[in-house]
Design an enzyme around this catalytic site. Sequence first.
Site, PDB file in Angstrom:
ATOM      1  N   GLY A  48      -6.547  -7.283   8.398  1.00 60.95           N
ATOM      2  CA  GLY A  48      -7.907  -7.247   8.930  1.00 60.95           C
ATOM      3  C   GLY A  48      -8.130  -8.107  10.160  1.00 60.95           C
ATOM      4  O   GLY A  48      -8.785  -7.672  11.119  1.00 60.95           O
ATOM      5  N   SER A  91      -4.809 -12.040   3.640  1.00 61.21           N
ATOM      6  CA  SER A  91      -6.052 -12.735   3.989  1.00 61.21           C
ATOM      7  C   SER A  91      -5.847 -13.929   4.915  1.00 61.21           C
ATOM      8  O   SER A  91      -6.551 -14.939   4.802  1.00 61.21           O
ATOM      9  CB  SER A  91      -6.811 -13.147   2.709  1.00 61.21           C
ATOM     10  N   GLU A 126       0.834  -1.202   0.000  1.00 60.91           N
ATOM     11  CA  GLU A 126       0.000   0.000   0.000  1.00 60.91           C
ATOM     12  C   GLU A 126       0.871   1.255   0.000  1.00 60.91           C
ATOM     13  O   GLU A 126       0.501   2.277  -0.593  1.00 60.91           O
ATOM     14  CB  GLU A 126      -0.964  -0.048   1.200  1.00 60.91           C
TER      15      GLU A 126
HETATM   16  C1  PEP Z   1      -1.584  -6.622   5.082  1.00 55.87           C
HETATM   17  O1  PEP Z   1      -1.999  -5.609   4.555  1.00 55.87           O
HETATM   18  O2  PEP Z   1      -0.427  -6.647   5.537  1.00 55.87           O
HETATM   19  C2  PEP Z   1      -2.456  -7.778   5.110  1.00 55.87           C
HETATM   20  C3  PEP Z   1      -1.907  -8.940   5.111  1.00 55.87           C
HETATM   21  O3  PEP Z   1      -3.827  -7.556   5.110  1.00 55.87           O
HETATM   22  P1  PEP Z   1      -4.997  -8.637   5.245  1.00 55.87           P
HETATM   23  O4  PEP Z   1      -4.559  -9.630   6.294  1.00 55.87           O
HETATM   24  O5  PEP Z   1      -6.186  -7.874   5.633  1.00 55.87           O
HETATM   25  O6  PEP Z   1      -5.108  -9.312   3.906  1.00 55.87           O
END
Ligand code: PEP
Length: 248
Positions: free
Chosen positions: A230, A208, A95
């Site tokens: 998340g 995820s 990001e």
């Molecule tokens: C992250 O952004 O580091 C990440 C792994 O997000 P999520 O677990 O929500 O996929």
Amino acid sequence: MPRKLAAGNWKMNGTSAELDQARALMAACPTAGVDILICPPATLLSRLSDLVRGSTIATGGQDCHANAMGAHTGDLAAEMLADAGAGYVILGHSERRADHNETDADVQAKVKAALNAGLIAIVCVGETEAQRDAGQTLAVIGTQLAGSLPNGMTDDRLVVAYEPVWAIGTGKVPTLPQIGEVHDFMRAQLLARFGNTANAMRLLYGGSVKSSNAAEIFAVPNVDGALVGGASLKAADFKGIIDALEAA
Ligand code: PEP
């Protein structure tokens, strides 16, 4: 064997009320056989660090500037994160690479700053869906590792997180052989560049991860933990992942 690490990335989520989630996690993990980390938004870092001091939970930042100080409005130096109680900093998250155009060279400069401040760097790498579909995954990961890591890295100062961009926050997860292929490749690359210390570097999978899929991911060789977005926001969800890592 590297000591395993469950790292939570709260991203731009959380105000004072969410410190209750850290309190709940602390109460749920009076002892831990793995390292536990929460990287909250910078506004909570100092308070969270004070809250969890002496517990099983460490804290980290989500980014730092490459410079130690100066005229950089809105940025934070690694030394400031350390002063606020952080032991780690996430660098090169996809990001940040996408939203702030961070290059591998930018990430490498930030890693150097983190090391100078005494922090452990969690360096993120990962391919886009288009790159995977084009068969470029290992080439992309190899380039990101080569460009994002300074020379002389050691296992006590570096964690690498493999986070396929297409798996972050989407509910999509690579197959276990796909995860294993990338983690084996990363270990080999790190060994070739840094020597034996790379055997003890923690290689996290991120994208995820939930309590329902954590155990099978942690059974993949060369997966030493997870970077969790998340599912790190709620203590009960994160605890499920920590339990799976302890059992692996
Ligand atoms: C992250 O952004 O580091 C990440 C792994 O997000 P999520 O677990 O929500 O996929």
